[in-house]
Write an enzyme that holds these catalytic residues in place. Structure first.
Site, mmCIF file in Angstrom:
data_model
loop_
_atom_site.group_PDB
_atom_site.id
_atom_site.type_symbol
_atom_site.label_atom_id
_atom_site.label_comp_id
_atom_site.label_asym_id
_atom_site.label_seq_id
_atom_site.Cartn_x
_atom_site.Cartn_y
_atom_site.Cartn_z
ATOM 1 N N GLY A 239 0.753 -1.244 0.000
ATOM 2 C CA GLY A 239 0.000 0.000 0.000
ATOM 3 C C GLY A 239 0.779 1.288 0.000
ATOM 4 O O GLY A 239 0.198 2.364 -0.189
ATOM 5 N N PRO A 274 4.724 -5.216 -0.598
ATOM 6 C CA PRO A 274 4.770 -4.017 -1.442
ATOM 7 C C PRO A 274 4.654 -4.367 -2.922
ATOM 8 O O PRO A 274 5.173 -5.396 -3.368
ATOM 9 C CB PRO A 274 6.163 -3.455 -1.158
ATOM 10 C CG PRO A 274 6.982 -4.670 -0.864
ATOM 11 C CD PRO A 274 6.059 -5.603 -0.122
ATOM 12 N N ARG A 276 3.446 -1.464 -5.799
ATOM 13 C CA ARG A 276 3.671 -0.203 -6.501
ATOM 14 C C ARG A 276 4.990 0.481 -6.140
ATOM 15 O O ARG A 276 5.687 0.985 -7.017
ATOM 16 C CB ARG A 276 2.515 0.740 -6.147
ATOM 17 C CG ARG A 276 2.506 2.022 -6.949
ATOM 18 C CD ARG A 276 1.418 2.982 -6.437
ATOM 19 N NE ARG A 276 0.200 2.361 -6.042
ATOM 20 C CZ ARG A 276 -0.917 2.305 -6.785
ATOM 21 N NH1 ARG A 276 -0.938 2.863 -7.970
ATOM 22 N NH2 ARG A 276 -1.991 1.723 -6.323
ATOM 23 N N CYS A 342 -12.097 3.019 -29.505
ATOM 24 C CA CYS A 342 -13.373 3.686 -29.750
ATOM 25 C C CYS A 342 -14.154 3.884 -28.459
ATOM 26 O O CYS A 342 -15.194 3.250 -28.246
ATOM 27 C CB CYS A 342 -14.174 2.878 -30.755
ATOM 28 S SG CYS A 342 -13.267 2.749 -32.290
HETATM 29 N N1 LLP Z 1 -1.439 -6.984 -0.771
HETATM 30 C C1 LLP Z 1 -2.750 -7.092 -1.065
HETATM 31 C C2 LLP Z 1 -3.564 -8.079 -0.361
HETATM 32 C C3 LLP Z 1 -3.316 -6.247 -2.039
HETATM 33 O O1 LLP Z 1 -4.607 -6.366 -2.322
HETATM 34 C C4 LLP Z 1 -2.503 -5.307 -2.722
HETATM 35 C C5 LLP Z 1 -3.065 -4.436 -3.746
HETATM 36 C C6 LLP Z 1 -1.130 -5.252 -2.383
HETATM 37 C C7 LLP Z 1 -0.639 -6.096 -1.399
HETATM 38 C C8 LLP Z 1 -0.174 -4.325 -3.069
HETATM 39 O O2 LLP Z 1 -0.483 -2.996 -2.889
HETATM 40 P P1 LLP Z 1 0.533 -1.847 -3.371
HETATM 41 O O3 LLP Z 1 1.787 -1.971 -2.531
HETATM 42 O O4 LLP Z 1 0.832 -2.056 -4.790
HETATM 43 O O5 LLP Z 1 -0.198 -0.613 -3.114
HETATM 44 N N2 LLP Z 1 -5.068 -1.289 -9.685
HETATM 45 C C9 LLP Z 1 -4.905 -0.252 -8.674
HETATM 46 C C10 LLP Z 1 -4.291 -0.796 -7.415
HETATM 47 C C11 LLP Z 1 -5.039 -1.978 -6.807
HETATM 48 C C12 LLP Z 1 -4.366 -2.512 -5.570
HETATM 49 C C13 LLP Z 1 -4.960 -3.794 -5.145
HETATM 50 N N3 LLP Z 1 -4.297 -4.435 -4.052
HETATM 51 C C14 LLP Z 1 -4.079 0.876 -9.276
HETATM 52 O O6 LLP Z 1 -3.724 0.806 -10.454
HETATM 53 O O7 LLP Z 1 -3.820 1.871 -8.604
#
Ligand code: LLP
Length: 417
Positions: A239, A274, A276, A342
């Site tokens: 997150g 992690p 993103r 489109c």
């Molecule tokens: N762990 C779980 C259980 C998750 O559901 C997620 C992301 C992560 C880890 C990784 O989160 P991050 O570190 O990447 O924030 N498609 C959306 C983001 C969806 C995130 C879903 N879960 C976007 O493009 O912003």
């Protein structure tokens, strides 16, 4: 994104001219910097030095096997949400003992695959899932390690579509009711209760929601201990946000310090998921200008990448920087950067202040490494684009551009037509 830099007004990825790669692989393509991926992974993982921890890269953000192999080489594990992700993780050489499996809807077949692969932990999201997992483990004559994904009901203060830790979200089990579920799990003979997990949302730009949920989870773990249920793993999910435009998210080290401070002395092993923060700014999407046109007072730059290649702007209204691959200067204009699909919602940027671009010019869509390729589709029968990785002065295609044949693979015309 300093691994993507200009020299003599030309964009480089590490030591390679982006235009040179475009000449060979054609556009559009995703372009990764090996150095950036490795540095981001290390910066994150090193921040947790001093506490037992495991960095399980969240594959939904990027699941290319070359990217995964790089993290596996760094000792990383994986956070998976499907059988397909498990397959990719194993293909990339990730140790099953470092894989955690989240998601509200794991099928029986997926549970079987993961139990027989002996993954580290199932982050279970409902009572029915606990029972299904126990049944599968029993049938396979195994014991499955489980955590319960709790929903701590904290507001992550992010886009509603990517916030997951609120009561109204479908994820996890209400933390207040989770004690009950732990008792259920502890009573199931083929489960070993080992963890507590959570994930409150994505693209968070403050540490306080993480700390708030950790505080609640600590209380839960203490209560479980009193009831004779010992927790070994505390999975904090993913997150942590990144800078797309002007956001100022905490650095991984600030995030880690805040978590370590709240955690205090502990024999728990932390699991981090992690996505993103590791891949987001280690990759760009390179596209080519097909046409430009002006209608009334609006300028459109029509490029060969579209919403099927990078869905985030259309889906969330997300901002991605746009840069010319060859900076020519000149009077800046305001323009919408749009794709050939489109749909009016097919745009990569709106009302963007940008230097004028002409037919044939290349542009880079920045911060495209997370939820870029993984969310791409073949809508409008557009083959999925290539992925390329640079390391120093060399580069390699890590996923071939799909062909028209790939588009129809598996399709059949039955006799009755
Ligand atoms: N762990 C779980 C259980 C998750 O559901 C997620 C992301 C992560 C880890 C990784 O989160 P991050 O570190 O990447 O924030 N498609 C959306 C983001 C969806 C995130 C879903 N879960 C976007 O493009 O912003």
């Amino acid at each position: 994104m300093h691994d993507f830099h200009y020299s003599n007004n030309e964009l480089f990825c590490e030591d390679v001219l982006v235009a040179e790669i475009a000449g060979e692989v054609k556009t559009p393509f995703y372009l990764y910097s090996y150095e950036a991926l490795r540095r981001h992974f290390r910066a994150f993982d090193d921040s947790f030095k001093g506490v037992g921890h495991l960095t399980c890269f969240s594959m939904k953000s990027n699941s290319n096997v070359a990217v995964l192999r790089l993290f596996a080489n760094e000792g990383g594990g994986a956070d998976i949400v499907s059988g397909g992700e498990l397959y990719r993780a194993l293909r990339a050489g990730i140790d099953p003992g470092k894989i955690v499996y989240s998601g509200v809807g794991k099928t029986v077949e997926e549970l079987e695959y993961a139990v027989s692969s002996d993954i580290l932990m199932f982050n279970s999201e409902s009572e029915q899932e606990l029972i299904a997992l126990n049944d599968v483990a029993k049938r396979l004559n195994r014991k499955a390690r489980v955590s319960i994904r709790v929903n701590p009901d904290v507001d992550p203060q992010t886009h509603p579509y990517i916030s997951t830790g609120l009561k109204e979200n479908k994820f996890g089990i209400d933390i207040k009711k989770s004690f009950e579920q732990y008792r259920v799990a502890a009573g199931l003979g083929n489960l070993t209760v080992t963890g507590v997990s959570c994930h409150i949302g994505s693209q968070l730009t403050r540490v306080s929601p993480f700390v708030d949920s950790l505080r609640k989870i600590k209380d839960l773990i203490a209560g479980l201990k009193d009831a004779g249920i010992r927790i070994r793993y505390l999975d904090m999910g993913g997150g942590l946000g990144i800078t797309y435009n002007e956001e100022k998210p905490p650095l991984p080290v600030e995030y880690a310090e805040a978590i370590k401070k709240e955690l205090g002395n502990t024999d728990l092993t932390l699991i981090l998921e992690p996505g993103r923060v590791i891949v987001g700014n280690a990759c760009i999407l390179v596209a080519k200008v097909l046409y430009t046109k002006s209608t009334g007072d609006k300028n459109f730059i029509i490029v060969d990448a579209a919403m099927n290649d990078l869905m985030r702007p259309s889906l969330y209204g997300s901002y991605h920087g746009i840069r010319a691959v060859k900076a020519k200067g000149g009077q800046r204009i305001k323009a919408d950067i749009v794709g050939p699909i489109c749909e009016s919602g097919d745009f990569l940027a709106k009302e963007r202040d940008i230097e004028p671009l002409d037919r044939g010019d290349l542009l880079a869509v920045m911060s495209a490494g997370a939820y870029g390729f993984t969310m791409s589709s073949t809508y409008n029968s557009r083959p999925r684009v290539a992925e390329v990785m640079v390391k120093g002065n060399i580069y390699s295609v890590i996923r071939k551009r799909e062909t028209y044949e790939d588009l129809v693979r598996g399709e059949e015309i039955p006799d009755f037509i």
